[in-house]
Design an enzyme around this catalytic site. Structure first.
Site, mmCIF file in Angstrom:
data_model
loop_
_atom_site.group_PDB
_atom_site.id
_atom_site.type_symbol
_atom_site.label_atom_id
_atom_site.label_comp_id
_atom_site.label_asym_id
_atom_site.label_seq_id
_atom_site.Cartn_x
_atom_site.Cartn_y
_atom_site.Cartn_z
ATOM 1 N N ASP A 12 0.884 -1.167 0.000
ATOM 2 C CA ASP A 12 0.000 0.000 0.000
ATOM 3 C C ASP A 12 0.921 1.216 0.000
ATOM 4 O OD1 ASP A 12 -1.667 2.118 0.560
ATOM 5 O OD2 ASP A 12 -2.364 1.371 2.500
ATOM 6 N N LYS A 74 2.727 11.095 -3.521
ATOM 7 C CA LYS A 74 1.656 10.420 -4.266
ATOM 8 C C LYS A 74 0.780 11.420 -5.015
ATOM 9 C CE LYS A 74 -1.923 6.957 -3.375
ATOM 10 N NZ LYS A 74 -2.382 6.030 -2.323
ATOM 11 N N GLU A 151 -7.263 0.525 -4.520
ATOM 12 C CA GLU A 151 -7.307 0.401 -3.056
ATOM 13 C C GLU A 151 -8.643 -0.200 -2.562
ATOM 14 O OE1 GLU A 151 -6.204 4.385 -2.068
ATOM 15 O OE2 GLU A 151 -4.136 4.038 -2.707
ATOM 16 N N ASP A 173 -13.200 5.367 2.612
ATOM 17 C CA ASP A 173 -11.778 5.450 2.981
ATOM 18 C C ASP A 173 -11.428 6.889 3.364
ATOM 19 O OD1 ASP A 173 -9.014 5.568 3.087
ATOM 20 O OD2 ASP A 173 -8.686 4.434 1.234
#
Ligand code: AMP
Length: 586
Positions: A12, A74, A151, A173
């Site tokens: 992850d 990211k 994800e 999330d």
């Protein structure tokens, strides 16, 4: 069969934190580094002496030397940005590769062998360029990226890898700095993303900021101090805000204490302020509303409605905020699931996907959870009428154990000297429908008007020992009990007594089938038997495989008896089946 050379790790690669996991011997392990840390902050930096820093060390130097440190890379994946670090230029792929290389090294050390293959997760909304950049980062790090997965797909696999059949799942999330919601369909281990939405700049950091603003305002009003004048004081306030936020997920009040925060007119300034969860929830409510709007947008994109969703999964550390699960439960009329550690769930799912690619037999992540809800009774509304039997859950079912949770209650009368605390196991809104597992008194309370705050705290350990305490908040006066075996199933006699207490309140369909120990062969009891069988068939899907098998046997035996018009021979079977249904519904 796979051999050890085929190990594929699951990664992850997160905005704030990253993790690496592996599926081995039938279970998923999130791999710790030398110091036992399983979470690697997604920070890269260059130290004073020119050496490379990754993770915690880079995070620590970030506030002091931002020019030598990089965070949140990211967000820049898939762009042509040039990242400056200590006077050198890097691509976003380079920086991500440094994080991946560290994760690879952590896994190699732990597993004692070289590794060359990985599954890496990306947000569902990542476009081709962003996915390609992630793949390149892997290659730079010496990893063949055998698959990039979404994800939410990983989260669905962590929970449902061994499910067969089809399920619609909403993955909510909420991390530190980002929010994503996705609707996925899992069918025979294959996951498809049907719709997705989110806000790239919404998360727990915003919750912290609300508390920081509150604390700064408080210092200004009470001591005429501008905390912004000291960088160090602001750093301490920010850390204290996050600590308070996390504590308020499990308890109704938290007091922030920061001594010698800064100097003002030559005097030290101390910060001491109690925050109530209810006030904190008021501060973040608008953010939660925003996430729920995004939930509806994602559902629309998937062309589904709330009623089509079979499971709601919680991912990301901020979903431990009780308001999040409360609001989702109101919305979906089902308890969202967060039992797989929401910080690790995506890495775990990536490892499961990796094992599937390697041809291994996989299973969903197993965690120790409480199968029951525990709570107490208080004044509230049942069916629109005030009642003192209103059940207030404190530890919800499916919470990972060990766990400690507390809630605040208020005395009802002026000068109230004592409170009787009753502890129940069950799900019903009326506490009398649940099983009472213990009670105690807290006596000698202060002579104050109604509204005296009593904090009830429940701690449940892995052995099923439930410690309960009640504390008068203003004085610290405390009373407590220990209930052993809180996790056991209740035996026949206890069930009977619970049932007879509530029997009168049950509707016709749920009437107990005991009838003095035996069911008769009358027309009435035949109708009961038919109703029971019909109900059991309706609930079959919800039963565990073990219960299901038993239920099928019982249904058959009752059906056979019905065929002979004499159900008196299957009274015990009807009892057993009624018992199983009772548990299934509770
Ligand atoms: P993630 O990006 O998924 O690692 O989530 C990190 C965010 O979760 C940070 O903002 C944390 O402060 C927050 N967080 C972690 N634990 C809790 C908790 N128990 N209650 C509320 N927020 C939490």
């Amino acid at each position: 069969m796979s051999n050890s050379q085929d190990i594929i790790i699951g990664i992850d690669l997160g905005t704030t934190n990253s993790e690496v996991a592996v599926f081995q011997d039938g279970k998923v392990t999130v791999i710790p580094d030398d110091r036992g840390h399983i979470i690697l902050p997604s920070f890269v930096g260059v130290a004073d002496d020119g050496s490379l820093l990754v993770g915690e060390a880079a995070k620590n130097q970030y506030p002091l030397y931002p020019e030598r440190s990089v965070r949140s890379i990211k967000r820049r994946m898939g762009t042509d940005d040039s990242i400056e670090m200590a006077g050198q230029s890097y691509t976003p792929q380079d920086i991500s590769a440094i994080i991946l290389k560290r994760l690879k090294a952590i896994a190699e050390k732990h597993l004692g062998q070289a590794l060359s293959k990985a599954v890496i997760t990306v947000p569902a909304y990542f476009n081709d360029a962003q996915r390609q950049a992630t793949r390149e980062a892997g290659e730079i790090a010496g990893l063949e990226v055998v698959r990039i997965i979404n994800e939410p797909t990983a989260a669905a696999l962590a929970y449902e890898a061994d499910q067969h059949g089809s399920k619609n799942i909403l993955v909510y999330d909420l991390g530190g700095g980002t929010f994503d919601v996705s609707v996925v369909r899992i069918q025979d281990q294959v996951v498809e993303v049907l719709g997705s939405h989110g806000n790239n700049h919404l998360g727990g950091d915003d919750f912290d900021q609300k508390l920081v603003d509150h604390l700064v305002r408080h210092l200004h009003t009470t001591q005429k101090v501008d905390a912004h004048s000291s960088r160090q004081a602001m750093a301490r306030i920010t850390r204290a805000a996050e600590t308070a936020k996390i504590a308020l997920s499990d308890q109704p009040f938290f007091t922030i204490e920061e001594e010698y925060l800064l100097e003002h007119d030559g005097q030290p300034v101390h910060l001491s302020l109690e925050i109530a969860r209810a006030d904190y929830e008021g501060m973040i409510e608008a953010y939660i509303n925003e996430t729920l709007e995004a939930v509806h947008t994602a559902l629309k994109g998937a062309q589904l409605t709330v009623a089509d969703i079979d499971e709601v999964l919680l991912v990301g550390g901020s979903t431990r905020t009780p308001l999040v699960s409360e609001r989702l439960e109101q919305e979906f009329k089902r308890q969202p699931r967060g039992e797989v550690n929401p910080d690790l769930c995506v890495a775990m799912g990536a490892a499961i996907q990796a094992a599937m690619i390697a041809g291994q037999e996989v299973s969903a992540v197993l965690v120790d959870i409480t199968p029951y809800t525990f709570g107490t009774s208080a004044m509230g509304e049942i069916d629109g009428l005030p009642s003192i039997h209103y059940f207030v859950p404190i530890i919800h079912k499916n919470t990972p154990i060990p766990t400690t949770k507390s809630e605040v209650f208020y005395t009802l009368h002026d000068g109230q000297k004592a409170v009787d605390v009753e502890i129940f196991q069950g799900e019903a809104i009326d506490a009398r429908h649940n099983t009472r597992i213990g009670s105690f008194n807290i006596e000698g309370l202060s002579n104050v008007p109604a509204g005296n705050e009593i904090i009830t705290r429940l701690s449940l350990d892995l052995n099923g020992v439930l410690n309960v305490s009640a504390v008068e908040k203003s004085t610290g006066l405390e009373a407590s009990i220990t209930i052993d075996n809180a996790l056991r199933r209740y035996d026949r006699a206890e069930l009977d007594s619970a049932r007879s207490r509530i029997g009168a309140l049950f509707d016709q369909e749920d009437v107990d089938y005991d009838d003095g120990g035996t069911a008769s062969g009358s027309a009435d009891s035949q109708q009961q038997a038919r109703d029971l069988v019909a109900k059991a068939e309706r609930l079959l899907d919800q039963a565990t495989p073990e219960d299901r098998e038993e239920m099928i046997d019982l249904i058959e035996s009752i059906r056979d008896a019905l065929a002979t018009s004499d159900t008196s021979t299957v009274a015990d079977d009807m009892d057993t089946l009624a018992d199983i249904l009772y548990y299934l519904e509770s």
